[in-house]
Motif scaffolding. Sequence first.
Motif, PDB file in Angstrom:
ATOM      1  N   THR A  44       0.833  -1.191   0.000  1.00  0.00           N
ATOM      2  CA  THR A  44       0.000   0.000   0.000  1.00  0.00           C
ATOM      3  C   THR A  44       0.872   1.246   0.000  1.00  0.00           C
ATOM      4  N   LYS A  45       0.538   2.207  -0.871  1.00  0.00           N
ATOM      5  CA  LYS A  45       1.296   3.445  -0.977  1.00  0.00           C
ATOM      6  C   LYS A  45       0.395   4.632  -0.691  1.00  0.00           C
ATOM      7  N   VAL A  46       0.904   5.605   0.061  1.00  0.00           N
ATOM      8  CA  VAL A  46       0.222   6.883   0.229  1.00  0.00           C
ATOM      9  C   VAL A  46       0.627   7.757  -0.939  1.00  0.00           C
ATOM     10  N   LEU A  47      -0.338   8.163  -1.751  1.00  0.00           N
ATOM     11  CA  LEU A  47      -0.053   8.921  -2.967  1.00  0.00           C
ATOM     12  C   LEU A  47      -0.104  10.421  -2.739  1.00  0.00           C
ATOM     13  N   ALA A  48      -1.035  10.878  -1.885  1.00  0.00           N
ATOM     14  CA  ALA A  48      -1.187  12.313  -1.625  1.00  0.00           C
ATOM     15  C   ALA A  48      -2.096  12.487  -0.435  1.00  0.00           C
ATOM     16  N   GLY A  49      -2.054  13.714   0.152  1.00  0.00           N
ATOM     17  CA  GLY A  49      -2.983  14.070   1.225  1.00  0.00           C
ATOM     18  C   GLY A  49      -2.464  13.705   2.605  1.00  0.00           C
ATOM     19  N   GLY A  50      -3.379  13.845   3.581  1.00  0.00           N
ATOM     20  CA  GLY A  50      -3.030  13.564   4.962  1.00  0.00           C
ATOM     21  C   GLY A  50      -2.302  14.691   5.655  1.00  0.00           C
ATOM     22  N   GLU A  51      -2.329  15.887   5.040  1.00  0.00           N
ATOM     23  CA  GLU A  51      -1.579  17.007   5.605  1.00  0.00           C
ATOM     24  C   GLU A  51      -2.334  17.727   6.714  1.00  0.00           C
TER      25      GLU A  51
END
Length: 271
Positions: free
Chosen positions: A249-256
């Motif tokens: 699983t990869k985090v691609l964007a966001g979560g800021e």
Amino acid sequence: MSTITFTASQSSYPPTLPKDFNANQPKTVRLYPLSNYTFGTKDGQPEEDPSVLARLKRLEEHYNEHGMRRTCEGILVCHEHSHPHILMLQIANAFFKLPGDYLRAEDDEIEGFKARLDERLAPVGTQFSGEGVNDGWVIGDTLAQWWRPNFETFMYPYIPPHVTRPKECKKLYLIQLPRSKVLSVPKNMKLLAVPLFELYDNSARYGPQLSAIPHLLSRYNFEFVDENGQVVAMTPGGGGPLKGPRPQTKVLAGGEDVQMEQNGDGTGASS
């Protein structure tokens, strides 16, 4: 001591040969590599309801005014190391959901669904330019329908026998991603690429709807295309031994700007 003799039995009929395993192939879907896509962030989109109870209350109000609520969510598929990955959103590091949302009462289903996908994932302003920025959505097959029989969190892939008026129908659509596309996620959410093997039989983490996605996609064959547009693997047949690291699983964007509360029903799955 007696001797037992075994005699091979032979038939006068010729052997019946089985049909070739590829005699009746399912539809083939072409998947492009994760590296073909560009990911960014945009202003946060707080959840409309502060709690699960508030969400169910709003569902009841919608039902009383408009009848059954219609919800559409998209299964966006790409690949990494020739293994299918699903793009999904994560809220508050615990709550997973597919892109999409409920439709307004006056919306046409497909056009309303495209509008909700734009709200979640379309880039805004002049953050990006070039190929893939303003490309529309190609809505593919309906892969599943989930039904909410009452004003509760539980949904079922069928209408229970005693229910005549379900309160919500959620459709899951296959979204056929083009060769390249720009996606922009609200910064209070994360956009993830989750491999199929991570979802399979993992309802404890992802819930019954998301963990069923590998079953839903098993109806297709896949062509895995590299960055140069060349088919490097396909099903059936595969592409030989896995090359490179094991997909994950990869985090691609966001979560800021995660300020969301954890899902109030005690699970991290979509409801």
